[in-house]
Design an enzyme around this catalytic site. Sequence first.
Site, PDB file in Angstrom:
ATOM      1  N   ALA A  63       0.864  -1.183   0.000  1.00  0.00           N
ATOM      2  CA  ALA A  63       0.000   0.000   0.000  1.00  0.00           C
ATOM      3  C   ALA A  63       0.901   1.234   0.000  1.00  0.00           C
ATOM      4  O   ALA A  63       2.055   1.166   0.442  1.00  0.00           O
ATOM      5  CB  ALA A  63      -0.884  -0.006   1.225  1.00  0.00           C
ATOM      6  N   GLY A 108       0.498  -5.176   0.591  1.00  0.00           N
ATOM      7  CA  GLY A 108      -0.716  -5.291  -0.228  1.00  0.00           C
ATOM      8  C   GLY A 108      -0.466  -5.991  -1.562  1.00  0.00           C
ATOM      9  O   GLY A 108      -1.378  -6.578  -2.148  1.00  0.00           O
ATOM     10  N   GLU A 111      -0.642  -9.516  -0.732  1.00  0.00           N
ATOM     11  CA  GLU A 111      -2.059  -9.812  -0.449  1.00  0.00           C
ATOM     12  C   GLU A 111      -2.845  -9.948  -1.761  1.00  0.00           C
ATOM     13  O   GLU A 111      -3.702 -10.811  -1.891  1.00  0.00           O
ATOM     14  CB  GLU A 111      -2.646  -8.726   0.462  1.00  0.00           C
ATOM     15  CG  GLU A 111      -2.072  -8.826   1.877  1.00  0.00           C
ATOM     16  CD  GLU A 111      -2.442  -7.640   2.758  1.00  0.00           C
ATOM     17  OE1 GLU A 111      -2.105  -6.498   2.394  1.00  0.00           O
ATOM     18  OE2 GLU A 111      -3.073  -7.853   3.805  1.00  0.00           O
ATOM     19  N   GLU A 131       4.575  -5.058   7.108  1.00  0.00           N
ATOM     20  CA  GLU A 131       3.784  -4.062   7.851  1.00  0.00           C
ATOM     21  C   GLU A 131       4.243  -3.890   9.292  1.00  0.00           C
ATOM     22  O   GLU A 131       4.210  -2.787   9.842  1.00  0.00           O
ATOM     23  CB  GLU A 131       2.293  -4.437   7.838  1.00  0.00           C
ATOM     24  CG  GLU A 131       1.605  -4.325   6.478  1.00  0.00           C
ATOM     25  CD  GLU A 131       1.725  -5.564   5.605  1.00  0.00           C
ATOM     26  OE1 GLU A 131       2.513  -6.463   5.941  1.00  0.00           O
ATOM     27  OE2 GLU A 131       1.029  -5.628   4.579  1.00  0.00           O
TER      28      GLU A 131
HETATM   29  N1  COA Z   1       4.553   3.258  -0.627  1.00  0.00           N
HETATM   30  C1  COA Z   1       4.932   4.423  -1.193  1.00  0.00           C
HETATM   31  N2  COA Z   1       6.076   4.583  -1.877  1.00  0.00           N
HETATM   32  C2  COA Z   1       6.866   3.506  -2.014  1.00  0.00           C
HETATM   33  C3  COA Z   1       6.542   2.262  -1.454  1.00  0.00           C
HETATM   34  C4  COA Z   1       5.310   2.157  -0.751  1.00  0.00           C
HETATM   35  N3  COA Z   1       4.900   1.001  -0.223  1.00  0.00           N
HETATM   36  N4  COA Z   1       7.529   1.379  -1.738  1.00  0.00           N
HETATM   37  C5  COA Z   1       8.439   2.070  -2.443  1.00  0.00           C
HETATM   38  N5  COA Z   1       8.045   3.342  -2.615  1.00  0.00           N
HETATM   39  C6  COA Z   1       8.744   4.415  -3.320  1.00  0.00           C
HETATM   40  C7  COA Z   1       9.931   4.926  -2.516  1.00  0.00           C
HETATM   41  O1  COA Z   1       9.493   5.852  -1.551  1.00  0.00           O
HETATM   42  C8  COA Z   1      10.765   5.547  -3.594  1.00  0.00           C
HETATM   43  O2  COA Z   1      10.211   6.794  -3.936  1.00  0.00           O
HETATM   44  P1  COA Z   1      11.191   8.091  -4.186  1.00  0.00           P
HETATM   45  O3  COA Z   1      12.015   7.703  -5.378  1.00  0.00           O
HETATM   46  O4  COA Z   1      10.218   9.194  -4.477  1.00  0.00           O
HETATM   47  O5  COA Z   1      11.984   8.249  -2.959  1.00  0.00           O
HETATM   48  C9  COA Z   1      10.565   4.614  -4.778  1.00  0.00           C
HETATM   49  O6  COA Z   1       9.359   3.900  -4.500  1.00  0.00           O
HETATM   50  C10 COA Z   1      11.672   3.604  -4.938  1.00  0.00           C
HETATM   51  O7  COA Z   1      11.832   2.936  -3.689  1.00  0.00           O
HETATM   52  P2  COA Z   1      13.243   2.857  -2.917  1.00  0.00           P
HETATM   53  O8  COA Z   1      12.948   2.621  -1.468  1.00  0.00           O
HETATM   54  O9  COA Z   1      14.096   4.010  -3.266  1.00  0.00           O
HETATM   55  O10 COA Z   1      13.858   1.531  -3.597  1.00  0.00           O
HETATM   56  P3  COA Z   1      14.789   0.460  -2.907  1.00  0.00           P
HETATM   57  O11 COA Z   1      15.200  -0.471  -3.987  1.00  0.00           O
HETATM   58  O12 COA Z   1      15.858   1.100  -2.108  1.00  0.00           O
HETATM   59  O13 COA Z   1      13.842  -0.323  -1.865  1.00  0.00           O
HETATM   60  C11 COA Z   1      11.861  -1.483  -1.133  1.00  0.00           C
HETATM   61  C12 COA Z   1      12.750  -1.043  -2.328  1.00  0.00           C
HETATM   62  C13 COA Z   1      10.623  -2.146  -1.715  1.00  0.00           C
HETATM   63  C14 COA Z   1      12.633  -2.474  -0.243  1.00  0.00           C
HETATM   64  C15 COA Z   1      11.486  -0.237  -0.306  1.00  0.00           C
HETATM   65  O14 COA Z   1      10.977   0.761  -1.172  1.00  0.00           O
HETATM   66  C16 COA Z   1      10.442  -0.507   0.735  1.00  0.00           C
HETATM   67  O15 COA Z   1      10.777  -1.046   1.784  1.00  0.00           O
HETATM   68  N6  COA Z   1       9.160  -0.156   0.477  1.00  0.00           N
HETATM   69  C17 COA Z   1       8.088  -0.267   1.417  1.00  0.00           C
HETATM   70  C18 COA Z   1       7.603  -1.704   1.459  1.00  0.00           C
HETATM   71  C19 COA Z   1       6.506  -1.830   2.501  1.00  0.00           C
HETATM   72  O16 COA Z   1       6.705  -1.618   3.667  1.00  0.00           O
HETATM   73  N7  COA Z   1       5.325  -2.245   2.021  1.00  0.00           N
HETATM   74  C20 COA Z   1       4.176  -2.442   2.864  1.00  0.00           C
HETATM   75  C21 COA Z   1       3.385  -1.214   3.027  1.00  0.00           C
HETATM   76  S1  COA Z   1       2.017  -1.440   4.109  1.00  0.00           S
END
Ligand code: COA
Length: 255
Positions: A63, A108, A111, A131
């Site tokens: 999400a 999500g 999910e 989460e």
């Molecule tokens: N919601 C909003 N934005 C997200 C996102 C999410 N769940 N997951 C990634 N993004 C965005 C990042 O903020 C980043 O945006 P920016 O370029 O404007 O800063 C872009 O996507 C790229 O992500 P980034 O974190 O720079 O890539 P990465 O390769 O270093 O890491 C992940 C990838 C997936 C490990 C990391 O983005 C992450 O942990 N995301 C959240 C995952 C999460 O907790 N999901 C459950 C949500 S309830």
Amino acid sequence: MFKNLTYEVSEGIATITFIREKALNALNNETVNELEKAISRIKEEKVRVLVFKGKGRAFIAGADITEFKGRTTAETKAFSLVLQRVLNEIELLPIPVIASINGFCLGGGNELAMACDLRIASTKALFGQPEIKLGIIPGAGGTQRLPRLVGKTVAKEIIFLGDNISPERALSIGLVNKVVKPEELDSAVSELAKRLAKGPGFALAQAKEAIDRGSEMSWLDAIQMESNIFSLCFSHEDMNEGVSAFLEKRKAQFK
Ligand code: COA
């Protein structure tokens, strides 16, 4: 028509591709609304199989966390209920649904993948319910679908720790059906989708319903339902064609 996803139909196979690439296809409110509209188109059109894909490095990275801050309890509940409803709609579609998982499949995203019938992953995929690291829990069916798919022991480990799961582990716990090289993902999914699209649509829908509904029923009710559905198949033209083809030593041609 859509901003965050594309919807295409070819040879009876619908493909929904998440294209919010810069945010790793994170599910914001707008994407969820578009997804619900795309699902209702599937219901109206003669589609035999649905495939979900993600553009870029992710299937869906969860999400959209940028929409979390300041959300009230009521707004959060509404978001959760909408996402749950959309995922239920996917699960209830009377056609096989395949998730083609190219990269991050988190929160999500996982999910949504679990609401699909079959999941094919690339060796570059990463799964998880992170989460807990945000101080929350999965809210789009994850606490319920994950233990039903992989058992409570493994589901609790995944949800309590929030760590990423490799495709190899996802395969070993039954979270995915198959893992292939990244360059083979599209062809593996396309082959599977085409095979299912040529299959007996009625029997496939009945098999899906029997498995999904039966697993939520008592044993006696479930096997009774199976008998009912099994006998219903005997009144359908697919059965006539399938059995005739066997007896006539030819390949069945389902309509
Ligand atoms: N919601 C909003 N934005 C997200 C996102 C999410 N769940 N997951 C990634 N993004 C965005 C990042 O903020 C980043 O945006 P920016 O370029 O404007 O800063 C872009 O996507 C790229 O992500 P980034 O974190 O720079 O890539 P990465 O390769 O270093 O890491 C992940 C990838 C997936 C490990 C990391 O983005 C992450 O942990 N995301 C959240 C995952 C999460 O907790 N999901 C459950 C949500 S309830």
